[in-house]
Design an enzyme around this catalytic site. Structure first.
Site, PDB file in Angstrom:
ATOM      1  N   ASP A 511      74.458  94.930  14.251  1.00  0.00           N
ATOM      2  CA  ASP A 511      75.702  94.382  14.046  1.00  0.00           C
ATOM      3  C   ASP A 511      75.726  93.222  15.117  1.00  0.00           C
ATOM      4  O   ASP A 511      75.509  93.188  16.344  1.00  0.00           O
ATOM      5  CB  ASP A 511      76.780  95.308  14.513  1.00  0.00           C
ATOM      6  CG  ASP A 511      78.121  94.757  14.223  1.00  0.00           C
ATOM      7  OD1 ASP A 511      78.528  94.859  12.888  1.00  0.00           O
ATOM      8  OD2 ASP A 511      78.709  94.483  14.994  1.00  0.00           O
ATOM      9  N   ASN A 519      83.117  83.172  13.621  1.00  0.00           N
ATOM     10  CA  ASN A 519      83.767  82.416  12.490  1.00  0.00           C
ATOM     11  C   ASN A 519      84.999  81.764  12.956  1.00  0.00           C
ATOM     12  O   ASN A 519      84.961  80.782  12.385  1.00  0.00           O
ATOM     13  CB  ASN A 519      83.804  83.630  11.432  1.00  0.00           C
ATOM     14  CG  ASN A 519      82.585  83.903  10.506  1.00  0.00           C
ATOM     15  OD1 ASN A 519      81.826  83.257  10.480  1.00  0.00           O
ATOM     16  ND2 ASN A 519      82.737  85.262   9.866  1.00  0.00           N
ATOM     17  N   ASP A 528      78.044  82.032   7.899  1.00  0.00           N
ATOM     18  CA  ASP A 528      76.856  82.334   6.929  1.00  0.00           C
ATOM     19  C   ASP A 528      75.475  81.994   7.165  1.00  0.00           C
ATOM     20  O   ASP A 528      74.622  82.666   7.052  1.00  0.00           O
ATOM     21  CB  ASP A 528      77.231  81.741   5.525  1.00  0.00           C
ATOM     22  CG  ASP A 528      78.463  82.120   4.701  1.00  0.00           C
ATOM     23  OD1 ASP A 528      78.956  83.236   5.315  1.00  0.00           O
ATOM     24  OD2 ASP A 528      79.141  81.569   3.827  1.00  0.00           O
ATOM     25  N   GLU A 555      78.788  91.556   8.648  1.00  0.00           N
ATOM     26  CA  GLU A 555      77.911  91.188   9.705  1.00  0.00           C
ATOM     27  C   GLU A 555      76.898  92.352  10.072  1.00  0.00           C
ATOM     28  O   GLU A 555      76.100  92.251  11.048  1.00  0.00           O
ATOM     29  CB  GLU A 555      78.490  90.659  11.065  1.00  0.00           C
ATOM     30  CG  GLU A 555      79.320  91.716  11.655  1.00  0.00           C
ATOM     31  CD  GLU A 555      80.682  91.965  11.294  1.00  0.00           C
ATOM     32  OE1 GLU A 555      81.290  92.668  11.986  1.00  0.00           O
ATOM     33  OE2 GLU A 555      81.196  91.345   9.990  1.00  0.00           O
TER      34      GLU A 555
END
Length: 661
Positions: A511, A519, A528, A555
């Site tokens: 993770d 983000n 991305d 993620e």
């Protein structure tokens, strides 16, 4: 016999129920006419009586009643009864016995004259295949049997009552019975066929027969002249030439037809009867009994010969007519079949030429019989270059895959549909194509497969598209590694395999730490790109064909490591964590580092019977949770047993680091 009488009663009851008033008047008139004709014929027949017991040489009414009863059945019985009773009245004037005996004799004879046509008609209709007596040999034979069977009963009844009342002696019983029986039988044979023919043929056919006889004027005249001459010389001058009439009869049957021949037999028989009764002719130079027996024998043989010969000629003509009709029908059917075949061939040619698929036909020896242009183009050989050649000579590389299929169609006669072939069919093609081929049998007249047709369709583009779609269905669109769906399928499959082989299966869940803040700080586009970079690192470290790197969700990532121990999985996790550090992807929002880091949880287990694959996922997820709880950017590997126990950590990171969210 019980069924016979029941049938008679049923017919009588049926006729009675369907009679109307007008029909009743017609029946009464018809029966009066029948009685009158019977009386006249009986009067003529009594002129030929010459034996004791009032026995006539030919009983003319018998031939009439057989034909009448044959057509009108029980409706004609009243006329027959009346005619029979009044027809015997002239005998009373020479009767030398009591009136009661005459009445008894008359009643018994009347009853016998009713039974006689009934029995003869029943036998003839039960056995004959045609209505007309002379229509076929079989029917003519049964007619002769029926003509003799009915008089057997009437002769027995009549002669027995004559003996009982004393008109004949026991010595005369046999000859009188024989003469009575022959008298009625000959009447059936001589006069019934012309009556039946006149009724069956109709006036149009009768006139046609007469017209045909008139066309053969010379032959008709010759037959009449010769017949009259022989009859005159034999029966009125006594020269024994009667049997010459058989040759004339044969001539007449073949040239003039059955009706004129039957009438001729009747005329000759009447002439013989009249001449013999007058004491002239070749049969009159013996005792009365012998004369009558000879006369009856001659008439019987002449009649039967005419019947059988006419039936034979009719059967021959019918066979010839049927044969001509069959040939005409066969010729028409051949023409129709030829036209159908030409149409089918034209349709097949058009279908072969216009079909967008490759089409071909091979025989039992696997030689090409027919191909179309599409198949010729696929094989890289002209159409003419296929014909007569073995299919293996044209596509040698496909023999092992095609021969069993062709053989199965030849053997079973069943079609085989939609078989895929991956190969380079033609030498010009440098890549493997995918072909969809269907095979179907072509049957011969015995419904046996003697050829096999096949359809070939190039589905290379479609197959590539299917593979592409299938690949896309397994790949995550952003990171281009396996998606969650494909991961779940492979996980279950590898779990089952390791269960069978007792090999360890390790699962690594990763993770990205504080990715939401990433983000928020750099935007989703940069987010991305970050995920793509992480996925690239994971894919590089899943080197074996059995290893699988997948995007687990958001993620989160997962790496499935079959046949991998916990120590090996931990070592690989260190390599992955180090590679992520080397990427040095800036992350200002992270609380553990200035660049992007991963938290990794590992679970490894050798599957046992009763274990669940969900336990492996739960263990890896708990290890990941512990890694986050310990402060992130670390690796935690819990033992499988820790899933059901309180939190127990095992890893290489310091435990005194506070966790942060």
């Amino acid at each position: 016999m019980r069924k016979f009488w029941q049938r008679i009663l049923n017919e009588i009851d049926s006729d009675r129920q369907h009679l109307s008033g007008q029909d009743s008047l017609k029946i009464i008139g018809s029966n009066l006419a029948i009685a009158l004709v019977y009386f006249l014929l009986a009067t003529v027949s009594l002129e030929f009586i010459s034996l004791p017991g009032k026995v006539a040489s030919v009983w003319l009414p018998s031939g009439f009643t057989f034909a009448i009863f044959y057509y009108y059945r029980f409706k004609a019985l009243p006329g027959i009864i009346c005619g029979s009773m009044f027809g015997l009245v002239p005998l009373f004037f020479d009767w030398q016995f009591s009136f009661a005996s005459f009445v008894l004799f008359n009643l018994v004879c009347t009853l016998a004259n009713c039974f006689q046509p009934l029995i003869s008609t029943w036998i003839f209709q039960k056995k004959a295949t045609l209505d007309r007596a002379s229509g076929r040999v079989q029917s003519a034979s049964f007619f002769v049997i029926a003509a003799a069977a009915g008089p057997f009963v009437s002769a027995t009844m009549g002669i027995t009552i004559s003996y009982w009342i004393g008109t004949i002696t026991w010595k005369d019983y046999g000859v009188c019975w024989l003469s009575w029986w022959l008298a009625s039988t000959l009447a059936h044979l001589i006069f019934t066929p012309p009556i039946l023919l006149l009724k069956e043929l109709g006036w149009r056919q009768i006139f046609a027969g007469l017209h045909r006889a008139m066309r053969w004027t010379f032959e008709s005249s010759a037959i009449v002249v010769f017949t009259a001459a022989i009859v005159w010389i034999d029966f009125f001058y006594g020269y024994p030439l009667a049997y010459v009439l058989f040759a004339i009869l044969i001539w007449s049957v073949f040239r003039l037809g059955e009706l004129i021949s039957a009438l001729g037999v009747a005329i000759i028989s009447l002439a013989a009867i009249i001449a013999t009764s007058q004491g002239t002719g070749s049969f009159s130079d013996r005792t009365p009994n012998e004369s009558i027996i000879l006369l009856q024998s001659f008439i019987g043989i002449l009649s039967i010969t005419g019947l059988i010969l006419s039936a034979t000629v009719q059967e021959r003509q019918a066979i010839r007519s049927d044969l001509v009709q069959m040939l005409e029908t066969l010729e028409i059917r051949i023409e129709e079949r030829t036209a159908d075949l030409r149409l089918s061939e034209a349709q097949l040619d058009a279908f072969f030429s216009a079909a967008p698929w490759g089409m071909g036909i091979i025989d039992h020896h696997y030689r090409y019989v027919r191909v179309n242009q599409v198949l010729a183009k696929i094989n890289g050989l002209p159409e003419s270059g296929h014909l007569g050649r073995l299919i293996w000579d044209v596509v040698p590389g496909l023999r092992s895959s095609l021969e069993p299929l062709f053989q199965a169609v030849f053997t079973t006669g069943d079609s085989i549909l939609n078989q895929e072939i991956n190969a380079q069919i033609s030498a010009q093609s440098r890549i493997d194509n995918t072909w969809l081929v269907s095979y179907f049998p072509i049957f011969d007249m015995d419904h046996q497969p003697y050829r096999v047709g096949f359809l070939v369709m190039d589905i290379t583009d479609r197959k590539r598209l299917e593979l592409q779609l299938a690949h896309q269905a397994r790949i995550d669109g952003l990171t281009q590694i396996a998606n969650r769906r494909h991961f779940d399928e492979v996980l279950q499959s590898e779990w089952n395999r390791c269960l069978r082989s007792t090999q360890p299966l390790s699962l690594m869940l990763c993770d990205a730490d504080y990715f939401k803040k990433y983000n928020d700080t750099y935007g989703h586009l940069m987010g991305d790109q970050c995920l793509v970079a992480i996925a690239q690192v994971l894919r590089e470290h899943a080197r074996r064909s059995s290893d699988l790197a997948a995007r687990y969700g958001g993620e989160e990532f997962a790496i499935l490591l079959p046949n991998t121990t916990l120590a090996e999985a931990v070592q690989l996790a260190h390599q992955i964590r180090g590679q992520i550090h080397q990427l040095a992807i800036p992350h200002r929002g992270s609380q553990v580092s200035s660049h992007v880091t991963l938290s990794i949880g590992i679970m490894s287990h050798i599957p046992q019977s009763g274990d669940e694959v969900s336990d492996l996922i739960a263990g890896a997820d708990r290890s990941l949770y512990e890694a986050k709880q310990q402060g992130r950017d670390r690796i935690v590997a819990l033992p499988y047993e820790a899933i059901r126990q309180p939190s127990s950590l095992a890893g290489d990171m310091p435990r005194d680091r506070p966790s942060s969210r």
